[in-house]
Write a protein that holds these residues in place. Structure first.
Motif, short mmCIF file in Angstrom:
data_model
loop_
_atom_site.label_atom_id
_atom_site.label_comp_id
_atom_site.label_asym_id
_atom_site.label_seq_id
_atom_site.Cartn_x
_atom_site.Cartn_y
_atom_site.Cartn_z
N ALA A 1 58.30 45.18 25.04
CA ALA A 1 57.66 45.54 26.30
C ALA A 1 56.15 45.51 26.14
CB ALA A 1 58.11 46.93 26.74
N LEU A 2 55.50 45.06 27.21
CA LEU A 2 54.05 44.99 27.21
C LEU A 2 53.50 46.18 27.98
CD1 LEU A 2 53.66 41.18 27.96
CD2 LEU A 2 53.57 42.31 25.75
N THR A 3 52.76 47.03 27.33
CA THR A 3 52.26 48.23 27.96
C THR A 3 50.83 48.02 28.44
OG1 THR A 3 53.62 49.55 26.49
CG2 THR A 3 51.85 50.69 27.65
N VAL A 4 50.63 48.17 29.74
CA VAL A 4 49.30 48.01 30.32
C VAL A 4 49.09 49.10 31.36
CG1 VAL A 4 49.14 45.52 29.95
CG2 VAL A 4 50.18 46.39 32.05
N THR A 5 47.83 49.41 31.63
CA THR A 5 47.49 50.35 32.70
C THR A 5 46.92 49.54 33.86
OG1 THR A 5 47.04 52.15 31.17
CG2 THR A 5 46.07 52.32 33.36
N VAL A 6 47.55 49.69 35.01
CA VAL A 6 47.16 48.95 36.20
C VAL A 6 46.70 49.95 37.26
CG1 VAL A 6 47.90 47.35 38.00
CG2 VAL A 6 48.85 47.15 35.68
N LEU A 7 45.46 49.83 37.67
CA LEU A 7 44.89 50.70 38.69
C LEU A 7 45.06 50.05 40.06
CD1 LEU A 7 43.18 53.20 39.50
CD2 LEU A 7 41.15 51.75 39.18
N PHE A 8 45.68 50.77 40.97
CA PHE A 8 45.82 50.30 42.34
C PHE A 8 44.63 50.82 43.14
CE2 PHE A 8 47.31 50.58 46.75
CZ PHE A 8 47.85 49.32 46.92
N ALA A 9 43.74 49.93 43.54
CA ALA A 9 42.51 50.31 44.24
C ALA A 9 42.52 49.67 45.63
CB ALA A 9 41.28 49.87 43.45
N ALA B 1 58.52 44.78 40.57
CA ALA B 1 58.08 43.47 40.08
C ALA B 1 57.65 43.54 38.63
CB ALA B 1 56.93 42.95 40.95
N PHE B 2 56.99 44.63 38.23
CA PHE B 2 56.61 44.81 36.83
C PHE B 2 57.86 44.85 35.94
CE2 PHE B 2 52.41 47.14 38.01
CZ PHE B 2 51.84 45.92 38.33
N ALA B 3 58.88 45.58 36.41
CA ALA B 3 60.11 45.68 35.62
C ALA B 3 60.77 44.31 35.49
CB ALA B 3 61.07 46.67 36.28
N GLU B 4 60.78 43.55 36.56
CA GLU B 4 61.37 42.20 36.53
C GLU B 4 60.64 41.30 35.54
OE1 GLU B 4 63.73 38.88 37.46
OE2 GLU B 4 64.03 41.02 37.79
N ALA C 1 51.81 51.13 33.41
CA ALA C 1 51.49 52.41 34.03
C ALA C 1 50.70 52.10 35.30
CB ALA C 1 50.68 53.27 33.08
N LEU C 2 51.36 52.21 36.44
CA LEU C 2 50.74 51.92 37.73
C LEU C 2 50.19 53.21 38.30
CD1 LEU C 2 50.18 49.88 40.03
CD2 LEU C 2 52.44 50.48 40.94
N VAL C 3 48.86 53.28 38.49
CA VAL C 3 48.23 54.53 38.86
C VAL C 3 47.21 54.29 39.97
CG1 VAL C 3 48.52 55.53 36.56
CG2 VAL C 3 46.45 54.23 37.08
N THR C 4 46.87 55.36 40.66
CA THR C 4 45.80 55.30 41.66
C THR C 4 44.52 55.95 41.14
OG1 THR C 4 46.62 57.34 42.67
CG2 THR C 4 47.39 55.25 43.61
N ASP D 1 43.45 48.34 32.27
CA ASP D 1 43.55 46.94 31.85
C ASP D 1 43.40 45.96 33.03
OD1 ASP D 1 44.37 47.17 28.92
OD2 ASP D 1 45.86 48.43 29.91
N TYR D 2 43.98 46.33 34.16
CA TYR D 2 43.95 45.46 35.33
C TYR D 2 43.73 46.32 36.57
CZ TYR D 2 46.10 42.07 32.19
OH TYR D 2 46.36 41.24 31.14
N ILE D 3 43.09 45.71 37.57
CA ILE D 3 42.92 46.39 38.86
C ILE D 3 43.54 45.52 39.94
CG2 ILE D 3 41.29 47.25 40.58
CD1 ILE D 3 39.31 47.81 38.37
N VAL D 4 44.49 46.11 40.68
CA VAL D 4 45.01 45.49 41.90
C VAL D 4 44.09 45.98 43.01
CG1 VAL D 4 46.96 45.34 43.48
CG2 VAL D 4 47.34 45.42 41.01
N TYR D 5 43.41 45.05 43.66
CA TYR D 5 42.19 45.43 44.39
C TYR D 5 42.16 44.94 45.83
CZ TYR D 5 37.14 45.59 45.38
OH TYR D 5 35.91 45.82 45.93
N ALA D 6 41.65 45.80 46.70
CA ALA D 6 41.26 45.41 48.05
C ALA D 6 39.84 45.93 48.28
CB ALA D 6 42.20 46.01 49.09
#
Length: 327
Positions: A16-24, A40-43, A49-52, A60-65
């Motif tokens: 498993a690849l462990t990353v922290t993804v910030l939902f912004a 989708a991450f599980a698939e 770690a999906l966090v706000t 590690d990554y930002i899902v961004y608007a």
């Protein structure tokens, strides 16, 4: 074993690849995106770690608007990439603090399908003259069938994923479709043009003009008085792209002069469109409230998860923004 089950089984055997993804994004978007992103991450086999909220140095990554209000990316010292939730990136691409790769939302099946449906619907509305009958329920028997699609020329400015999909859908209905983009392209069913001469030719054959260009320094006010004058008399303009592609004053003048028959506008320089704006009351303008299409959480989540998986595997991200071109 089905293909999907085989893929999940294969991934279950991988580390498993462990990353922290910030939902912004806007807080109200979290309820729509949290479950689809986690699924989708599980698939994709991502232990994410999906966090706000998170300490910037752990992200590690930002899902961004851009509507999130996040503007300073300096504190995110571990950041690998920003994944934009929207197709348009004009509100973030010039941010000097954003130095990591920026990916925009492309190949989202829901976004594309929504745009194809909206554009096709409004092209058909004007092609068939639906307003004449829908709004003219006054007891007058108005004779005269509309021409066939083969006799109505459509031009699309912008041949990215959305423009190409819309153009091909219209071509399948029989419309002669001309497309224009800054760089040469070959797209089945579309007479693709490029360059200054190509733009003039595309405009000259636009009985219906659809704008699906990105907003950059080169495309802002592209549709000005001079280019509106190149359209055939009685042309219709449809804009689900970006509001600032059009010189609003020039558009109103072309409508008032009778050179254009109608403008259907879904995007504007200021949104929501102010109540006092002349577009609202103009008899030859249809305003829709930026609903042509939008990112769909379920399909967008799959695009984002697949892209993060690629990055974690050492592959280049899909849909990277070219900072020099602005999209």
């Amino acid at each position: 074993m089905s293909t999907a089950r085989a893929r999940r089984h294969r991934r279950s055997r991988e580390a498993a690849l462990t990353v922290t993804v910030l939902f912004a994004a806007k807080p109200e978007s979290w309820a729509d995106y949290a479950a689809p992103l986690r699924a989708a991450f599980a698939e994709e086999g991502l232990d994410a770690a999906l966090v706000t909220e998170a300490a910037p140095e752990t992200v590690d990554y930002i899902v961004y608007a851009p509507s999130s209000g996040l503007e300073d990316f300096h504190p995110f010292t571990r950041l690998k990439a920003v994944l934009n939730l929207w197709a348009g990136v004009e509100d973030v691409v010039g941010n000097p603090t954003l130095t990591v790769p920026l990916a925009r939302m492309v190949d989202d099946a829901g976004l594309t399908q929504g745009m194809v449906e909206w554009v096709t619907g409004h092209v058909l509305r004007h092609h068939l003259g639906m307003d004449r009958h829908i709004l003219g329920q006054d007891g007058v028997w108005r004779r005269g069938a509309p021409p066939l699609a083969t006799e109505r020329r459509v031009t699309i400015l912008g041949l990215g994923a959305l423009g190409a999909a819309c153009g091909q859908a219209l071509a399948r209905l029989g419309f002669p479709v001309t497309g224009w983009s800054r760089s040469p392209k070959r797209i089945e069913g579309i007479d693709a043009r490029s360059g200054a001469d190509g733009l003039a030719a595309a405009l000259a054959r636009a009985d219906i003009l659809v704008l699906l260009l990105p907003l950059t320094t080169e495309t802002e006010n592209l549709v000005d008085a001079a280019r509106l004058a190149e359209l055939p008399e009685g042309a219709v303009l449809i804009n689900p792209g970006r509001g600032a592609l059009i010189d609003d004053t020039a558009l109103l003048a072309a409508l008032d002069a009778g050179h254009l028959a109608h403008a259907t506008l879904d995007v504007f320089r200021t949104e929501p469109l102010p109540p006092e704006h002349p577009f609202w009351a103009h008899p030859k303008v249809t305003v829709t409230p930026h609903i042509a299409s939008e990112t769909r959480p379920a399909s967008a989540a799959r695009v984002i998860a697949a892209n993060i998986r690629r990055a974690e595997a050492g592959a280049p991200l899909h849909h990277l923004v070219d900072r020099a071109r602005g999209y």
